[in-house]
Enzyme design. Sequence first.
Site, short mmCIF file in Angstrom:
data_model
loop_
_atom_site.label_atom_id
_atom_site.label_comp_id
_atom_site.label_asym_id
_atom_site.label_seq_id
_atom_site.Cartn_x
_atom_site.Cartn_y
_atom_site.Cartn_z
N ASP A 1 70.24 2.78 59.77
CA ASP A 1 70.21 2.28 58.39
C ASP A 1 71.04 0.99 58.29
OD1 ASP A 1 72.74 3.40 58.61
OD2 ASP A 1 72.67 4.45 56.68
N SER A 2 71.68 0.60 59.40
CA SER A 2 72.32 -0.72 59.47
C SER A 2 71.29 -1.82 59.29
CB SER A 2 73.06 -0.89 60.80
OG SER A 2 72.21 -0.61 61.88
N ASP B 1 67.53 7.11 61.56
CA ASP B 1 68.73 7.37 60.77
C ASP B 1 68.35 7.78 59.35
OD1 ASP B 1 71.46 7.36 60.78
OD2 ASP B 1 71.68 5.19 60.65
N GLU C 1 74.85 11.28 58.75
CA GLU C 1 76.30 11.10 58.68
C GLU C 1 76.96 12.28 57.98
OE1 GLU C 1 77.34 7.39 56.82
OE2 GLU C 1 76.03 6.23 58.15
N GLU D 1 82.26 7.13 65.35
CA GLU D 1 82.41 5.72 64.96
C GLU D 1 83.80 5.45 64.41
OE1 GLU D 1 79.27 4.09 62.54
OE2 GLU D 1 80.35 2.20 62.25
N LYS E 1 69.27 11.17 62.84
CA LYS E 1 70.74 11.13 62.80
C LYS E 1 71.16 11.22 61.35
CE LYS E 1 73.24 7.21 63.41
NZ LYS E 1 73.95 7.18 62.12
#
Length: 287
Positions: A53-54, A92, A123, A190, A121
């Site tokens: 999502d970056s 993501d 978070e 991270e 993925k």
Amino acid sequence: MSHQPVESRVRTTLPQLHTWYRAGRKLVMTTAYDAVTARIADAAGVDIVLVGDSVGNVCLGFENTLPVSMAMMNHHLEAVARIRPTAMLVADLPYLSFHLSVEDTLRNAGGFLQRGAQAVKLEGGAKRLPMIHALLDAEIPVMGHLGLTPQSVNPMGGYKVQGKQKADALGLLEDAQRLQEAGCFSLVLEGIPADLAAKVTEIIEIPTIGIGAGPHCSGQVLVFHDVLGLLPGGSPKFVRRYAEGFEDLRVALASWAEDVRSGGFPDGRESYTLPEAVRLALTQWRP
Ligand code: KIV
């Protein structure tokens, strides 16, 4: 050391990834957001391509990842999946795509798999367990993500190294264990101190993939544009640039612009020719 493109590899699967991990091979993951970046990453032989999502801040001009929607992620995932990477393809889950309900989470993550991702993925720590259980029940492999989780930029008060206080460090160890027990196949760590990442890596039996988490993780991930220096300005401390992409590409494009303006481009090499008879007819033709 040769860095030739990797030819005729078979597609990397989850069991293959774990075999490499158990054999002590460091895992390499980078991001890709479109067919170009995916082709380069795949040809370089990385093990995992993450449609992160970056994409929001790297490619779409947002200040952070929070505005990234499922529609945006699906659009970029489809572009990456179309090149059929041999690297394992992970997508993501963006902000709000796994927070509302189990049903919504399954639909979003299942849609990723239907578009070619092999895993998702997400978070967050133990509070994400209900969603993680539901995903795994639906045969959707999950990569966890702990530490500096960019979707938590507001509660964190910015992008700050996490786990420096005793309670936070111990909480992160606990989260790592719970995510492993739940069945996550790997954890991204991270923005945490190297010693903490080393401890997580030691106590769990799934691979840790670090970014700004020191050298003791089972693998490393960096954003594609960071490794290749494609973004203007400096890089954060945890990045090592292997190219000065922005500057090299700027210089190349400026040379082309100069050639266009001076009439140096295109020349005969970049132009198509007419058969001689047609060329003659053209020169003789009068309106
Ligand atoms: O979105 C992303 O690029 C990521 C990696 C930095 C792990 O989550």
